[in-house]
Design a protein around this motif. Structure first.
Motif, PDB file in Angstrom:
ATOM      1  N   ILE A 228       0.730  -1.361   0.170  1.00  0.00           N
ATOM      2  CA  ILE A 228      -0.546  -0.153  -0.269  1.00  0.00           C
ATOM      3  C   ILE A 228       0.721   0.764  -0.129  1.00  0.00           C
ATOM      4  N   VAL A 229       1.677   1.013   0.568  1.00  0.00           N
ATOM      5  CA  VAL A 229       2.708   2.619   0.968  1.00  0.00           C
ATOM      6  C   VAL A 229       3.154   2.388  -0.634  1.00  0.00           C
ATOM      7  N   THR A 230       4.035   1.428  -0.931  1.00  0.00           N
ATOM      8  CA  THR A 230       4.425   1.664  -2.161  1.00  0.00           C
ATOM      9  C   THR A 230       3.262   2.401  -3.433  1.00  0.00           C
ATOM     10  N   VAL A 231       2.412   1.990  -3.631  1.00  0.00           N
ATOM     11  CA  VAL A 231       1.508   2.189  -4.298  1.00  0.00           C
ATOM     12  C   VAL A 231       0.998   3.492  -3.817  1.00  0.00           C
ATOM     13  N   ALA A 232       0.602   3.867  -3.017  1.00  0.00           N
ATOM     14  CA  ALA A 232       0.687   5.744  -2.503  1.00  0.00           C
ATOM     15  C   ALA A 232       1.856   6.031  -2.853  1.00  0.00           C
ATOM     16  N   LEU A 233       2.871   5.997  -2.462  1.00  0.00           N
ATOM     17  CA  LEU A 233       3.681   6.854  -3.181  1.00  0.00           C
ATOM     18  C   LEU A 233       4.430   6.808  -4.564  1.00  0.00           C
ATOM     19  N   THR A 234       4.242   6.009  -5.239  1.00  0.00           N
ATOM     20  CA  THR A 234       4.304   6.251  -7.131  1.00  0.00           C
ATOM     21  C   THR A 234       3.390   6.331  -7.063  1.00  0.00           C
ATOM     22  N   THR A 235       1.927   6.901  -6.570  1.00  0.00           N
ATOM     23  CA  THR A 235       1.127   7.703  -7.222  1.00  0.00           C
ATOM     24  C   THR A 235       1.379   8.939  -7.054  1.00  0.00           C
ATOM     25  N   THR A 236       1.810   8.919  -5.924  1.00  0.00           N
ATOM     26  CA  THR A 236       2.469  10.625  -5.380  1.00  0.00           C
ATOM     27  C   THR A 236       3.366  11.048  -5.845  1.00  0.00           C
ATOM     28  N   ILE A 237       4.554   9.991  -7.063  1.00  0.00           N
ATOM     29  CA  ILE A 237       5.992  10.632  -7.399  1.00  0.00           C
ATOM     30  C   ILE A 237       4.886  11.177  -9.171  1.00  0.00           C
ATOM     31  N   GLU A 238       4.538  10.709  -9.309  1.00  0.00           N
ATOM     32  CA  GLU A 238       3.944   9.830 -11.178  1.00  0.00           C
ATOM     33  C   GLU A 238       2.754  10.942 -11.039  1.00  0.00           C
ATOM     34  N   GLY A 239       2.368  11.247 -10.011  1.00  0.00           N
ATOM     35  CA  GLY A 239       1.185  13.162 -10.020  1.00  0.00           C
ATOM     36  C   GLY A 239       1.916  13.669  -9.884  1.00  0.00           C
ATOM     37  N   SER A 240       2.735  14.108  -9.229  1.00  0.00           N
ATOM     38  CA  SER A 240       3.661  15.300  -9.156  1.00  0.00           C
ATOM     39  C   SER A 240       4.747  15.422 -10.663  1.00  0.00           C
TER      40      SER A 240
END
Length: 179
Positions: free
Chosen positions: A23-35
């Protein structure tokens, strides 16, 4: 690797921590890609005609990405449902190794890793800009001109996914009784 470990050794004590890691990995990946997307789009506020093209290109790119993701998902689901789990792990290993190799390329561009000479050039056989080259890049990280660091990272990524779980699999052979 976490998914492979969980699949190969479904220990109930590991499920919650591994799920939290995922869950943390997906959240961080989504945050990076979104930014990254927001940063890219912020460069076009004054030029509305270019902004339209960028948004249209982004929508098309997202559609292609979702299509490839769905294709990979259904391939993995098919392989696992039909007992061809090792083939599914091979696809996952190639995809993960491609991401690792690409991260080495990005770290080299950011001067966090030393620049190296190109080991080989297969662009005359299969260009990265061709349709097949782009598809192979998206699925398994195809690079026509890799450096030694990229090749080492790719091989390490494949071996990590395929070999590491073998060290954590429980021994299922019956033990000999000792008298």
């Amino acid at each position: 690797t976490v998914f492979v470990l969980l699949y190969r050794r479904p220990d109930s004590r590991l499920v919650k921590p591994i799920l939290a890691i995922m869950i943390v990995t997906v959240a961080l990946t989504t945050t990076i890609e979104g930014s990254e997307i927001l940063l890219y789009l912020s460069g076009f506020p004054d030029n509305s005609s270019a902004l339209y093209s960028v948004i249209l290109g982004g929508i098309l790119g997202a559609g292609i990405g979702v299509s490839i993701g769905a294709l990979l998902y259904y391939l993995l689901a098919y392989f696992m449902a039909n007992g061809v789990v090792n083939a599914a792990f091979l696809i996952l290993a190639l995809f993960s190794a491609g991401m690792l190799s690409h991260s080495v390329q990005i770290l080299t561009q950011a001067d966090w890793l030393p620049a190296q000479r190109i080991i080989w050039d297969t662009s005359s056989l299969l260009s990265e800009t061709s349709l097949l080259g782009q598809l192979l890049y998206a699925i398994m990280g195809y690079e026509a001109t890799p450096t030694a660091n990229q090749v080492v990272a790719y091989v390490f990524g494949v071996l990590l996914i395929l070999l590491l779980p073998r060290f954590f699999v429980k021994n299922t052979r019956p033990h000999a009784k000792s008298d």
